[in-house]
Design a protein around this motif. Structure first.
Motif, mmCIF file in Angstrom:
data_model
loop_
_atom_site.group_PDB
_atom_site.id
_atom_site.type_symbol
_atom_site.label_atom_id
_atom_site.label_comp_id
_atom_site.label_asym_id
_atom_site.label_seq_id
_atom_site.Cartn_x
_atom_site.Cartn_y
_atom_site.Cartn_z
ATOM 1 N N UNK A 193 0.862 -1.179 0.000
ATOM 2 C CA UNK A 193 0.000 0.000 0.000
ATOM 3 C C UNK A 193 0.898 1.227 0.000
ATOM 4 N N UNK A 194 0.471 2.242 -0.727
ATOM 5 C CA UNK A 194 1.235 3.483 -0.713
ATOM 6 C C UNK A 194 1.156 4.097 0.681
ATOM 7 N N UNK A 195 0.086 3.774 1.381
ATOM 8 C CA UNK A 195 -0.078 4.263 2.750
ATOM 9 C C UNK A 195 1.140 3.881 3.603
ATOM 10 N N UNK A 196 1.569 2.637 3.464
ATOM 11 C CA UNK A 196 2.717 2.161 4.235
ATOM 12 C C UNK A 196 4.038 2.581 3.605
ATOM 13 N N UNK A 197 4.182 2.356 2.308
ATOM 14 C CA UNK A 197 5.460 2.582 1.637
ATOM 15 C C UNK A 197 5.857 4.056 1.651
ATOM 16 N N UNK A 198 4.874 4.949 1.605
ATOM 17 C CA UNK A 198 5.160 6.388 1.615
ATOM 18 C C UNK A 198 5.088 6.988 3.015
ATOM 19 N N UNK A 199 4.866 6.136 4.014
ATOM 20 C CA UNK A 199 4.817 6.569 5.421
ATOM 21 C C UNK A 199 3.747 7.639 5.649
ATOM 22 N N UNK A 200 2.552 7.410 5.099
ATOM 23 C CA UNK A 200 1.473 8.395 5.246
ATOM 24 C C UNK A 200 0.975 8.445 6.682
ATOM 25 N N UNK A 201 0.876 9.634 7.258
ATOM 26 C CA UNK A 201 0.410 9.743 8.643
ATOM 27 C C UNK A 201 -1.096 9.516 8.809
ATOM 28 N N UNK A 202 -1.842 9.474 7.715
ATOM 29 C CA UNK A 202 -3.302 9.335 7.794
ATOM 30 C C UNK A 202 -3.780 7.903 7.610
ATOM 31 N N UNK A 203 -2.868 6.947 7.620
ATOM 32 C CA UNK A 203 -3.219 5.561 7.299
ATOM 33 C C UNK A 203 -4.347 5.028 8.176
ATOM 34 N N UNK A 204 -4.304 5.268 9.463
ATOM 35 C CA UNK A 204 -5.326 4.731 10.361
ATOM 36 C C UNK A 204 -6.704 5.273 10.070
ATOM 37 N N UNK A 205 -6.772 6.571 9.805
ATOM 38 C CA UNK A 205 -8.058 7.212 9.521
ATOM 39 C C UNK A 205 -8.697 6.635 8.260
ATOM 40 N N UNK A 206 -7.913 6.498 7.195
ATOM 41 C CA UNK A 206 -8.445 5.991 5.928
ATOM 42 C C UNK A 206 -8.874 4.532 6.057
ATOM 43 N N UNK A 207 -8.002 3.711 6.634
ATOM 44 C CA UNK A 207 -8.314 2.288 6.734
ATOM 45 C C UNK A 207 -9.526 2.061 7.630
ATOM 46 N N UNK A 208 -9.683 2.860 8.669
ATOM 47 C CA UNK A 208 -10.842 2.738 9.548
ATOM 48 C C UNK A 208 -12.122 3.080 8.802
ATOM 49 N N UNK A 209 -12.042 3.977 7.810
ATOM 50 C CA UNK A 209 -13.200 4.363 7.009
ATOM 51 C C UNK A 209 -13.408 3.446 5.806
ATOM 52 N N UNK A 210 -12.777 2.284 5.815
ATOM 53 C CA UNK A 210 -12.887 1.290 4.738
ATOM 54 C C UNK A 210 -12.420 1.832 3.395
ATOM 55 N N UNK A 211 -11.381 2.635 3.428
ATOM 56 C CA UNK A 211 -10.742 3.137 2.213
ATOM 57 C C UNK A 211 -9.265 2.801 2.303
ATOM 58 N N UNK A 212 -8.757 2.213 1.242
ATOM 59 C CA UNK A 212 -7.336 1.868 1.219
ATOM 60 C C UNK A 212 -6.770 2.186 -0.154
ATOM 61 N N UNK A 213 -5.466 2.430 -0.201
ATOM 62 C CA UNK A 213 -4.781 2.672 -1.465
ATOM 63 C C UNK A 213 -3.738 1.587 -1.655
ATOM 64 N N UNK A 214 -4.040 0.675 -2.553
ATOM 65 C CA UNK A 214 -3.094 -0.389 -2.880
ATOM 66 C C UNK A 214 -2.072 0.139 -3.875
ATOM 67 N N UNK A 215 -0.843 -0.277 -3.730
ATOM 68 C CA UNK A 215 0.222 0.111 -4.652
ATOM 69 C C UNK A 215 0.651 -1.139 -5.412
ATOM 70 N N UNK A 216 0.413 -1.138 -6.715
ATOM 71 C CA UNK A 216 0.714 -2.293 -7.545
ATOM 72 C C UNK A 216 2.049 -2.107 -8.264
ATOM 73 N N UNK A 217 2.497 -3.161 -8.896
ATOM 74 C CA UNK A 217 3.727 -3.170 -9.696
ATOM 75 C C UNK A 217 4.992 -3.106 -8.845
#
Length: 197
Positions: free
Chosen positions: A10-34
């Motif tokens: 996930x770009x959330x993890x790989x880019x060290x996004x500080x909002x990861x918990x908020x987004x994932x709790x709201x059932x929204x995630x950003x997968x990073x492919x390739x």
């Protein structure tokens, strides 16, 4: 834990996004492919860069199953830049969208794509997959491109958004970071460019 189990990024993890918990709790995630290694080295990004040694043909199916199992209502699919691949990964985006449609037909899909180095045939592959939202971030104002996005071209990104909008099948959107040294006039001019395109 599930991301590790499924060997997904996930770009959330790989880019060290500080909002990861908020987004994932709201059932929204950003997968990073390739993969998790980018061929570019943009000045603002924490994703690892270098020479990718990765192509996972099973990844689209795993993403589709993960979206279904997580019960996501909206998913964003982005990628590292893969300038080493002829289509920049466009076919992989389309395959991933197809897998999500099969496994989680009610989920809205937003594709956050790279510039594909101006390869409009690659953009066509993505648009033919019919995402609900096509996103390509402009990132910054033209004056800062050389420092912030050294391998990108401002006008090319605008053209990509304009071309995507012509399909009439997806909402188009873009993002702009602030705090990199831009002036308010430059921000307004960039927003005007985005509106025009």
């Amino acid at each position: 834990g599930l991301m590790r189990e499924w060997n997904l990024h996930s770009v959330c993890e790989e880019a060290h996004c500080p909002n990861i918990g908020e987004c994932w709790e709201d059932l929204t995630a950003t997968f990073m492919i390739l993969g998790d290694v980018c061929t570019r080295n943009c000045g603002y990004c924490a994703v690892a860069h270098g020479r990718p040694q990765w192509e996972d043909r099973e990844e689209p199916e795993r993403v589709g199953r993960a979206v279904a199992e997580l019960g996501l209502e909206h998913v964003v699919i982005t990628s590292v830049n893969r300038d080493d691949v002829a289509d920049g990964g466009a076919a992989h985006f389309a395959a991933t969208l197809g897998a999500i449609r099969r496994h989680a037909p009610g989920c809205r899909v937003e594709l956050l794509i790279p510039d594909f180095q101006g390869n409009w045939a690659a953009l066509d592959v993505v648009m033919q997959a019919r995402p609900e939202v096509l996103n390509h971030n402009i990132e910054t104002v033209p004056r800062l491109y050389r420092r912030v996005r050294p391998k990108a071209v401002y006008r090319q990104s605008l053209e990509l958004l304009e071309r995507a909008g012509r399909y009439g099948t997806a909402k188009t959107k873009s993002g702009l970071m602030l705090g990199l040294g831009e002036t308010m006039d430059e921000v307004h001019a960039t927003l005007d460019d985005l509106r025009a395109h």
